[in-house]
Design an enzyme around this catalytic site. Structure first.
Site, PDB file in Angstrom:
ATOM      1  N   ASP A   1      17.886  46.415 -53.783  1.00  0.00           N
ATOM      2  CA  ASP A   1      16.798  47.531 -53.526  1.00  0.00           C
ATOM      3  C   ASP A   1      16.371  48.002 -54.704  1.00  0.00           C
ATOM      4  O   ASP A   1      16.225  47.333 -55.787  1.00  0.00           O
ATOM      5  CB  ASP A   1      17.820  48.794 -52.653  1.00  0.00           C
ATOM      6  CG  ASP A   1      18.619  49.488 -54.010  1.00  0.00           C
ATOM      7  OD1 ASP A   1      18.798  49.014 -55.155  1.00  0.00           O
ATOM      8  OD2 ASP A   1      18.834  50.777 -53.830  1.00  0.00           O
TER       9      ASP A   1
ATOM     10  N   TYR B   1      18.224  43.933 -46.635  1.00  0.00           N
ATOM     11  CA  TYR B   1      18.846  44.981 -47.592  1.00  0.00           C
ATOM     12  C   TYR B   1      19.925  45.631 -46.873  1.00  0.00           C
ATOM     13  O   TYR B   1      21.043  45.373 -47.281  1.00  0.00           O
ATOM     14  CB  TYR B   1      17.914  46.017 -47.781  1.00  0.00           C
ATOM     15  CG  TYR B   1      18.882  46.976 -48.571  1.00  0.00           C
ATOM     16  CD1 TYR B   1      19.313  47.007 -49.728  1.00  0.00           C
ATOM     17  CD2 TYR B   1      19.071  48.162 -47.807  1.00  0.00           C
ATOM     18  CE1 TYR B   1      20.219  47.982 -50.248  1.00  0.00           C
ATOM     19  CE2 TYR B   1      19.901  49.163 -48.427  1.00  0.00           C
ATOM     20  CZ  TYR B   1      20.623  48.976 -49.519  1.00  0.00           C
ATOM     21  OH  TYR B   1      21.419  50.028 -49.900  1.00  0.00           O
TER      22      TYR B   1
ATOM     23  N   GLU C   1      23.464  53.534 -44.523  1.00  0.00           N
ATOM     24  CA  GLU C   1      22.219  52.559 -45.300  1.00  0.00           C
ATOM     25  C   GLU C   1      21.024  52.972 -44.289  1.00  0.00           C
ATOM     26  O   GLU C   1      20.091  52.928 -45.060  1.00  0.00           O
ATOM     27  CB  GLU C   1      22.755  51.111 -45.134  1.00  0.00           C
ATOM     28  CG  GLU C   1      23.960  50.907 -45.881  1.00  0.00           C
ATOM     29  CD  GLU C   1      23.527  51.117 -47.571  1.00  0.00           C
ATOM     30  OE1 GLU C   1      22.278  51.297 -47.970  1.00  0.00           O
ATOM     31  OE2 GLU C   1      24.318  51.024 -48.312  1.00  0.00           O
TER      32      GLU C   1
END
Length: 306
Positions: free
Chosen positions: A149, A131, A48
């Site tokens: 996102d 996030y 990520e």
């Protein structure tokens, strides 16, 4: 009665979209190495962080090499800064690499090398925001949490609100919509987050959505309305790369990375040959030093930090 019918219709649409997307995900999800339970929660977090503002296809080889070298937080924490910056390569925004190592040190030293399993525990780590924490909670731990996102916001806005997502910061309305359409079941919510994100990445793209291939086109209010404002974005100056400080900083780091391991130093003459504008070059070198990405030596040479 009218309001009850509207709510029933909305619930029915949401459930139809969920079913169609789940079926589409089952047969169309890209086979990325950190998906489908094939890595650790730490591996998911690394993916990520690497994927922020970077195309997924570019991330895969870097992620594989990175995880082979440092499979857990303790291994990354023990690496030298020079090794970390070199391994980051051309992923861009190299400060992310240093923040990831800083995060690894906290996980290794304060969390016994176990990544926290709560949202608050994750967001307390260096460089981990809403996030990334939400993504790890959903994708690594299978928890019910809305992941938001750019791709997810675009899909949800188009399908359920019938309007184009203009980008910018996530709004309260974006969060409310994401929460409203999130399945109640934890397992289904994880599939939902992944499938919506995937749809936005490969089908419901910003400028040229492939509506003819979309599994939820029949339920999409944006398509039904004629795709109003397709591709519109908030007004902002056009970003360029050529001639920017970002380009100059990249040239300096690339010159250092290209040196043999253990002797990643460049001398004054080699530095000067990198960029004609000496004032800009000096300013970029100073900023790299301030960010901890390089070290300036007394003789004017530069090296990657130990």
């Amino acid at each position: 009665m009218g309001e009850t019918v509207d709510m029933t219709e909305a619930d029915g649409t949401r459930e139809t979209v969920r079913r169609h997307l789940a079926a589409w995900w089952e047969t169309n999800a890209r086979d990325l190495p950190w998906r489908f339970g094939r890595t650790t929660p730490w591996g998911v977090l690394v993916s990520e962080v690497m994927s922020q503002q970077t195309q997924m296809s570019r991330v895969v080889p870097y992620w594989r090499s990175w995880m082979a070298a440092w499979p857990d937080a303790a291994a990354l924490a023990a690496a030298s800064t020079a090794e970390v910056i070199t391994a980051w390569g051309k992923l861009g925004y190299p400060r992310r690499a240093l923040r990831l190592q800083e995060c690894a040190r906290v996980v290794a030293n304060e969390c016994h090398d176990d990544l926290p399993e709560t949202y608050d525990g994750l967001t307390a780590l260096p460089g981990i925001g809403d996030y990334t924490a939400s993504a790890v909670m959903s994708f690594a731990y299978g928890k019910r949490i809305a992941v938001i996102d750019t791709n997810i916001r675009r899909v949800l806005s188009r399908v359920f609100d019938g309007r184009e997502s203009l980008g910018g910061a996530t709004s309260r309305a974006d969060r409310e919509l994401a929460q409203r359409v999130l399945p109640d079941d934890a397992v289904r919510s994880t599939v939902w987050n992944q499938s919506v994100m995937e749809l936005g990445a490969v089908v419901c793209t910003a400028k040229k959505p492939m509506c003819e291939r979309c599994p939820v086109s029949a339920e999409c209010r944006f398509l039904a309305a004629g795709r109003p404002g397709l591709g519109e974005r908030r007004t902002r100056p056009r970003q360029r790369f050529q001639g920017t400080d970002r380009q100059v900083r990249g040239l300096v780091l690339n010159a250092l990375r290209a040196k043999p391991q253990g002797s990643q130093t460049i001398g004054r003459e080699e530095i000067r040959a990198l960029w004609k504008d000496r004032v800009q070059l000096d300013a970029c070198i100073a900023s790299l030093d301030e960010d901890g990405l390089i070290e300036m030596m007394p003789d004017g040479s530069l090296r990657l930090p130990d």
